[in-house]
Design a protein around this motif. Structure first.
Motif, PDB file in Angstrom:
ATOM      1  N   ILE A 136      71.086  39.198  28.941  1.00 36.84           N
ATOM      2  CA  ILE A 136      70.248  38.774  30.059  1.00 36.84           C
ATOM      3  C   ILE A 136      70.417  39.769  31.196  1.00 36.84           C
ATOM      4  O   ILE A 136      71.542  40.158  31.524  1.00 36.84           O
ATOM      5  N   VAL A 137      69.293  40.199  31.754  1.00 37.51           N
ATOM      6  CA  VAL A 137      69.293  41.154  32.855  1.00 37.51           C
ATOM      7  C   VAL A 137      68.642  40.480  34.062  1.00 37.51           C
ATOM      8  O   VAL A 137      67.447  40.166  34.041  1.00 37.51           O
ATOM      9  N   PHE A 138      69.447  40.238  35.092  1.00 33.05           N
ATOM     10  CA  PHE A 138      68.943  39.675  36.341  1.00 33.05           C
ATOM     11  C   PHE A 138      68.519  40.807  37.260  1.00 33.05           C
ATOM     12  O   PHE A 138      69.241  41.784  37.415  1.00 33.05           O
ATOM     13  N   GLU A 139      67.368  40.650  37.896  1.00 26.76           N
ATOM     14  CA  GLU A 139      66.854  41.665  38.806  1.00 26.76           C
ATOM     15  C   GLU A 139      67.367  41.446  40.223  1.00 26.76           C
ATOM     16  O   GLU A 139      66.789  41.933  41.190  1.00 26.76           O
ATOM     17  N   GLY A 140      68.420  40.707  40.349  1.00 27.99           N
ATOM     18  CA  GLY A 140      69.091  40.394  41.606  1.00 27.99           C
ATOM     19  C   GLY A 140      70.312  39.580  41.254  1.00 27.99           C
ATOM     20  O   GLY A 140      70.627  39.389  40.083  1.00 27.99           O
ATOM     21  N   ALA A 141      70.989  39.096  42.250  1.00 30.64           N
ATOM     22  CA  ALA A 141      72.238  38.377  42.014  1.00 30.64           C
ATOM     23  C   ALA A 141      72.028  37.136  41.153  1.00 30.64           C
ATOM     24  O   ALA A 141      71.039  36.422  41.293  1.00 30.64           O
ATOM     25  N   PHE A 142      72.996  36.898  40.256  1.00 28.05           N
ATOM     26  CA  PHE A 142      72.991  35.716  39.395  1.00 28.05           C
ATOM     27  C   PHE A 142      73.324  34.497  40.244  1.00 28.05           C
ATOM     28  O   PHE A 142      74.281  34.496  40.995  1.00 28.05           O
ATOM     29  N   ASP A 143      72.540  33.474  40.121  1.00 31.81           N
ATOM     30  CA  ASP A 143      72.788  32.180  40.746  1.00 31.81           C
ATOM     31  C   ASP A 143      71.943  31.185  39.968  1.00 31.81           C
ATOM     32  O   ASP A 143      70.916  31.551  39.404  1.00 31.81           O
ATOM     33  N   VAL A 144      72.374  29.936  39.925  1.00 35.64           N
ATOM     34  CA  VAL A 144      71.633  28.936  39.154  1.00 35.64           C
ATOM     35  C   VAL A 144      71.650  27.610  39.888  1.00 35.64           C
ATOM     36  O   VAL A 144      72.657  27.220  40.465  1.00 35.64           O
ATOM     37  N   THR A 145      70.487  26.918  39.867  1.00 34.89           N
ATOM     38  CA  THR A 145      70.340  25.604  40.463  1.00 34.89           C
ATOM     39  C   THR A 145      69.637  24.692  39.465  1.00 34.89           C
ATOM     40  O   THR A 145      68.568  25.033  38.963  1.00 34.89           O
ATOM     41  N   VAL A 146      70.226  23.541  39.188  1.00 29.91           N
ATOM     42  CA  VAL A 146      69.591  22.547  38.304  1.00 29.91           C
ATOM     43  C   VAL A 146      68.413  21.923  39.045  1.00 29.91           C
ATOM     44  O   VAL A 146      68.506  21.649  40.244  1.00 29.91           O
ATOM     45  N   LEU A 151      80.172  34.079  28.113  1.00 25.63           N
ATOM     46  CA  LEU A 151      79.528  34.856  29.166  1.00 25.63           C
ATOM     47  C   LEU A 151      80.401  36.048  29.522  1.00 25.63           C
ATOM     48  O   LEU A 151      81.535  35.885  29.953  1.00 25.63           O
ATOM     49  N   LEU A 152      79.854  37.255  29.323  1.00 24.66           N
ATOM     50  CA  LEU A 152      80.575  38.491  29.604  1.00 24.66           C
ATOM     51  C   LEU A 152      79.719  39.380  30.489  1.00 24.66           C
ATOM     52  O   LEU A 152      78.593  39.732  30.114  1.00 24.66           O
ATOM     53  N   SER A 153      80.223  39.728  31.659  1.00 26.74           N
ATOM     54  CA  SER A 153      79.512  40.652  32.545  1.00 26.74           C
ATOM     55  C   SER A 153      79.603  42.049  31.949  1.00 26.74           C
ATOM     56  O   SER A 153      80.692  42.557  31.678  1.00 26.74           O
ATOM     57  N   LEU A 154      78.441  42.682  31.758  1.00 32.36           N
ATOM     58  CA  LEU A 154      78.400  44.035  31.225  1.00 32.36           C
ATOM     59  C   LEU A 154      78.211  45.073  32.331  1.00 32.36           C
ATOM     60  O   LEU A 154      78.646  46.209  32.204  1.00 32.36           O
ATOM     61  N   HIS A 155      77.529  44.660  33.419  1.00 36.35           N
ATOM     62  CA  HIS A 155      77.256  45.611  34.497  1.00 36.35           C
ATOM     63  C   HIS A 155      76.767  44.868  35.737  1.00 36.35           C
ATOM     64  O   HIS A 155      75.977  43.932  35.631  1.00 36.35           O
ATOM     65  N   GLU A 156      77.233  45.292  36.890  1.00 35.40           N
ATOM     66  CA  GLU A 156      76.729  44.809  38.174  1.00 35.40           C
ATOM     67  C   GLU A 156      76.481  46.021  39.052  1.00 35.40           C
ATOM     68  O   GLU A 156      77.375  46.844  39.242  1.00 35.40           O
ATOM     69  N   ASP A 157      75.266  46.130  39.580  1.00 40.61           N
ATOM     70  CA  ASP A 157      74.893  47.248  40.431  1.00 40.61           C
ATOM     71  C   ASP A 157      74.689  46.726  41.849  1.00 40.61           C
ATOM     72  O   ASP A 157      73.657  46.116  42.141  1.00 40.61           O
ATOM     73  N   ALA A 158      75.670  46.951  42.713  1.00 40.58           N
ATOM     74  CA  ALA A 158      75.621  46.416  44.073  1.00 40.58           C
ATOM     75  C   ALA A 158      74.393  46.870  44.866  1.00 40.58           C
ATOM     76  O   ALA A 158      73.756  46.044  45.522  1.00 40.58           O
ATOM     77  N   PRO A 159      74.018  48.150  44.832  1.00 40.23           N
ATOM     78  CA  PRO A 159      72.858  48.560  45.641  1.00 40.23           C
ATOM     79  C   PRO A 159      71.557  47.841  45.268  1.00 40.23           C
ATOM     80  O   PRO A 159      70.789  47.450  46.136  1.00 40.23           O
ATOM     81  N   SER A 160      71.296  47.654  43.984  1.00 42.22           N
ATOM     82  CA  SER A 160      70.041  47.023  43.553  1.00 42.22           C
ATOM     83  C   SER A 160      70.178  45.521  43.355  1.00 42.22           C
ATOM     84  O   SER A 160      69.185  44.799  43.349  1.00 42.22           O
ATOM     85  N   GLY A 161      71.393  45.037  43.125  1.00 44.57           N
ATOM     86  CA  GLY A 161      71.620  43.625  42.824  1.00 44.57           C
ATOM     87  C   GLY A 161      71.467  43.295  41.359  1.00 44.57           C
ATOM     88  O   GLY A 161      71.673  42.157  40.946  1.00 44.57           O
ATOM     89  N   VAL A 162      71.111  44.270  40.515  1.00 50.85           N
ATOM     90  CA  VAL A 162      70.932  44.028  39.082  1.00 50.85           C
ATOM     91  C   VAL A 162      72.266  43.626  38.454  1.00 50.85           C
ATOM     92  O   VAL A 162      73.308  44.223  38.738  1.00 50.85           O
ATOM     93  N   GLU A 163      72.215  42.599  37.618  1.00 51.82           N
ATOM     94  CA  GLU A 163      73.387  42.140  36.880  1.00 51.82           C
ATOM     95  C   GLU A 163      72.994  41.977  35.416  1.00 51.82           C
ATOM     96  O   GLU A 163      71.934  41.426  35.116  1.00 51.82           O
ATOM     97  N   ILE A 164      73.856  42.451  34.513  1.00 51.24           N
ATOM     98  CA  ILE A 164      73.597  42.366  33.074  1.00 51.24           C
ATOM     99  C   ILE A 164      74.750  41.618  32.419  1.00 51.24           C
ATOM    100  O   ILE A 164      75.918  41.940  32.653  1.00 51.24           O
ATOM    101  N   TYR A 165      74.410  40.621  31.595  1.00 46.43           N
ATOM    102  CA  TYR A 165      75.410  39.799  30.913  1.00 46.43           C
ATOM    103  C   TYR A 165      75.107  39.712  29.427  1.00 46.43           C
ATOM    104  O   TYR A 165      73.946  39.743  29.020  1.00 46.43           O
ATOM    105  N   LEU A 166      76.159  39.532  28.660  1.00 45.04           N
ATOM    106  CA  LEU A 166      76.050  39.141  27.262  1.00 45.04           C
ATOM    107  C   LEU A 166      76.391  37.662  27.220  1.00 45.04           C
ATOM    108  O   LEU A 166      77.416  37.238  27.764  1.00 45.04           O
ATOM    109  N   VAL A 167      75.518  36.874  26.599  1.00 47.75           N
ATOM    110  CA  VAL A 167      75.662  35.416  26.599  1.00 47.75           C
ATOM    111  C   VAL A 167      75.610  34.903  25.173  1.00 47.75           C
ATOM    112  O   VAL A 167      74.848  35.409  24.351  1.00 47.75           O
ATOM    113  N   GLU A 168      76.417  33.880  24.894  1.00 46.56           N
ATOM    114  CA  GLU A 168      76.278  33.177  23.617  1.00 46.56           C
ATOM    115  C   GLU A 168      76.293  31.685  23.880  1.00 46.56           C
ATOM    116  O   GLU A 168      77.238  31.155  24.458  1.00 46.56           O
TER     117      GLU A 168
END
Length: 122
Positions: free
Chosen positions: A107-117, A30-47
């Motif tokens: 993976i591009v999140f349209e807001g903050a990354f969070d996960v719940t099982v 998991l590598l964070s590629l970009h986080e945009d605080a104003p919009s909450g968008v987060e982009i990651y590279l995942v394997e």
């Protein structure tokens, strides 16, 4: 004034740090590629490593996944290199590597990354 675009070259060759997350039975790349605080968008590279197992889970933000290499099981359907899947916010989902090898995706999140099982639907 124009903003400088985000350019990330050769995603297939980047080294990814590993991280342990609740839905997965082993660490994932998991590598964070970009986080945009104003919009909450987060982009990651995942394997996902080959053979990794995942539990059903949900994210509070809608997100889009673009497969770069390998195959990905998405809610029971296998998609491959060049395929895209978009999940709505708060919907139960399952994704894991399919086939014999690892699966790398953006993976591009349209807001903050969070996960719940969650329990498997049905």
């Amino acid at each position: 004034m124009s903003a400088t675009p985000l350019v990330v070259r050769n995603l297939a060759a980047l080294e990814l740090p590993t991280r342990t997350l609740d839905p997965y039975d082993r660490p994932i790349g998991l590598l964070s590629l970009h986080e945009d605080a104003p919009s909450g968008v987060e982009i990651y590279l995942v394997e996902y490593p080959a053979g990794m197992q995942a539990r059903w889970h949900r994210h509070p933000s809608a997100h889009t996944m673009l497969v770069l290499r390998g195959e990905l099981m998405v809610n029971g359907e296998v998609i491959g290199t060049g395929s895209l899947v978009r999940y709505p916010a708060d919907e139960p989902m399952h994704h894991a590597p399919a086939g014999d090898g690892p699966c790398r995706f953006v993976i591009v999140f349209e807001g903050a990354f969070d996960v719940t099982v969650v329990d498997e639907p049905g």
